[in-house]
Design a protein around this motif. Structure first.
Motif, mmCIF file in Angstrom:
data_model
loop_
_atom_site.group_PDB
_atom_site.id
_atom_site.type_symbol
_atom_site.label_atom_id
_atom_site.label_comp_id
_atom_site.label_asym_id
_atom_site.label_seq_id
_atom_site.Cartn_x
_atom_site.Cartn_y
_atom_site.Cartn_z
ATOM 1 N N MET A 1 -2.097 14.328 -2.577
ATOM 2 C CA MET A 1 -1.002 14.246 -1.570
ATOM 3 C C MET A 1 -0.777 13.041 -0.971
ATOM 4 S SD MET A 1 -1.825 15.859 2.245
ATOM 5 C CE MET A 1 -0.608 16.629 2.734
ATOM 6 N N THR A 2 0.596 12.569 -0.736
ATOM 7 C CA THR A 2 0.981 11.376 -0.416
ATOM 8 C C THR A 2 1.372 11.376 1.037
ATOM 9 O OG1 THR A 2 1.953 10.877 -2.830
ATOM 10 C CG2 THR A 2 2.569 9.424 -1.038
ATOM 11 N N TYR A 3 0.985 10.298 1.743
ATOM 12 C CA TYR A 3 1.701 10.200 3.164
ATOM 13 C C TYR A 3 2.547 9.276 3.438
ATOM 14 C CZ TYR A 3 -2.801 12.791 4.167
ATOM 15 O OH TYR A 3 -3.718 13.764 4.188
ATOM 16 N N GLY A 4 3.594 9.701 4.110
ATOM 17 C CA GLY A 4 4.375 8.475 4.516
ATOM 18 C C GLY A 4 4.153 7.828 5.877
ATOM 19 N N VAL A 5 4.269 6.556 5.776
ATOM 20 C CA VAL A 5 3.626 5.670 6.639
ATOM 21 C C VAL A 5 4.702 4.808 7.182
ATOM 22 C CG1 VAL A 5 1.255 6.176 6.386
ATOM 23 C CG2 VAL A 5 2.595 4.085 5.491
ATOM 24 N N VAL A 6 4.595 4.093 8.340
ATOM 25 C CA VAL A 6 5.300 3.098 8.610
ATOM 26 C C VAL A 6 4.667 1.820 9.209
ATOM 27 C CG1 VAL A 6 7.526 4.187 9.566
ATOM 28 C CG2 VAL A 6 5.740 3.580 11.035
ATOM 29 N N ASP A 7 5.114 0.702 8.733
ATOM 30 C CA ASP A 7 4.194 -0.684 9.038
ATOM 31 C C ASP A 7 4.952 -1.151 10.265
ATOM 32 O OD1 ASP A 7 3.057 -3.274 9.018
ATOM 33 O OD2 ASP A 7 3.604 -3.701 7.030
ATOM 34 N N LEU A 8 4.203 -1.461 11.488
ATOM 35 C CA LEU A 8 4.908 -1.873 12.665
ATOM 36 C C LEU A 8 4.326 -3.585 12.633
ATOM 37 C CD1 LEU A 8 3.739 0.798 15.147
ATOM 38 C CD2 LEU A 8 5.774 0.741 14.083
ATOM 39 N N PHE A 9 5.440 -4.238 13.267
ATOM 40 C CA PHE A 9 5.055 -5.840 13.061
ATOM 41 C C PHE A 9 4.925 -6.107 11.605
ATOM 42 C CE2 PHE A 9 2.913 -4.288 16.970
ATOM 43 C CZ PHE A 9 3.714 -4.511 17.932
ATOM 44 N N CYS A 10 5.827 -5.623 10.680
ATOM 45 C CA CYS A 10 5.528 -5.875 9.132
ATOM 46 C C CYS A 10 5.625 -7.145 8.742
ATOM 47 C CB CYS A 10 6.538 -5.121 8.502
ATOM 48 S SG CYS A 10 8.430 -5.527 8.722
ATOM 49 N N GLY A 11 6.489 -8.124 9.473
ATOM 50 C CA GLY A 11 6.262 -9.681 8.920
ATOM 51 C C GLY A 11 7.170 -9.531 7.566
ATOM 52 N N VAL A 12 6.530 -10.311 6.581
ATOM 53 C CA VAL A 12 7.149 -10.328 5.168
ATOM 54 C C VAL A 12 6.511 -9.108 4.219
ATOM 55 C CG1 VAL A 12 7.603 -12.711 5.314
ATOM 56 C CG2 VAL A 12 5.375 -12.068 4.346
ATOM 57 N N GLY A 13 5.775 -8.402 4.829
ATOM 58 C CA GLY A 13 5.298 -7.250 4.136
ATOM 59 C C GLY A 13 4.115 -7.174 3.208
ATOM 60 N N GLY A 14 3.126 -8.053 3.663
ATOM 61 C CA GLY A 14 1.896 -8.036 3.001
ATOM 62 C C GLY A 14 1.079 -6.897 3.028
ATOM 63 N N LEU A 15 1.011 -6.102 4.363
ATOM 64 C CA LEU A 15 0.329 -5.039 4.650
ATOM 65 C C LEU A 15 1.049 -3.919 4.005
ATOM 66 C CD1 LEU A 15 -1.871 -3.363 5.869
ATOM 67 C CD2 LEU A 15 -0.412 -3.237 7.992
ATOM 68 N N THR A 16 2.323 -3.869 3.901
ATOM 69 C CA THR A 16 3.148 -2.704 3.252
ATOM 70 C C THR A 16 2.879 -2.803 1.667
ATOM 71 O OG1 THR A 16 4.802 -2.947 4.748
ATOM 72 C CG2 THR A 16 5.548 -1.824 2.239
ATOM 73 N N CYS A 17 2.851 -4.037 0.991
ATOM 74 C CA CYS A 17 2.392 -4.212 -0.414
ATOM 75 C C CYS A 17 0.966 -3.453 -0.550
ATOM 76 C CB CYS A 17 2.548 -5.540 -0.735
ATOM 77 S SG CYS A 17 2.304 -5.951 -2.345
ATOM 78 N N GLY A 18 0.004 -3.964 0.260
ATOM 79 C CA GLY A 18 -1.348 -3.391 -0.072
ATOM 80 C C GLY A 18 -1.307 -1.950 0.229
#
Length: 69
Positions: free
Chosen positions: A1-18
């Motif tokens: 199962m895949t969860y759809g999430v959003v990244d708040l205060f994402c900046g350049v996307g380091g957390l998103t990448c992880g």
């Protein structure tokens, strides 16, 4: 199962990448700093949304990301 999430205060996307590497489906990243948009969009599969997080509601996130999930 895949969860759809959003990244708040994402900046350049380091957390998103992880999060993407961990198997989560990041559908959007929110940040007020437009200088982050190119790097975020270039390095991630999520949409960069330029908006002040103080003005974002849960309904905004749900409505804005529904068609991306």
């Amino acid at each position: 199962m895949t969860y759809g999430v959003v990244d708040l205060f994402c900046g350049v996307g380091g957390l998103t990448c992880g999060l993407e590497k961990a198997g989560l489906d990041v559908v959007a990243g929110y940040d007020l700093d437009t200088t982050c948009e190119y790097t975020y969009s270039h390095n991630n599969n999520a949409q960069f949304i330029h908006k002040n997080i103080e003005e974002v509601t849960g309904l905004d996130i749900k409505d804005g990301c529904e068609d991306m999930i």
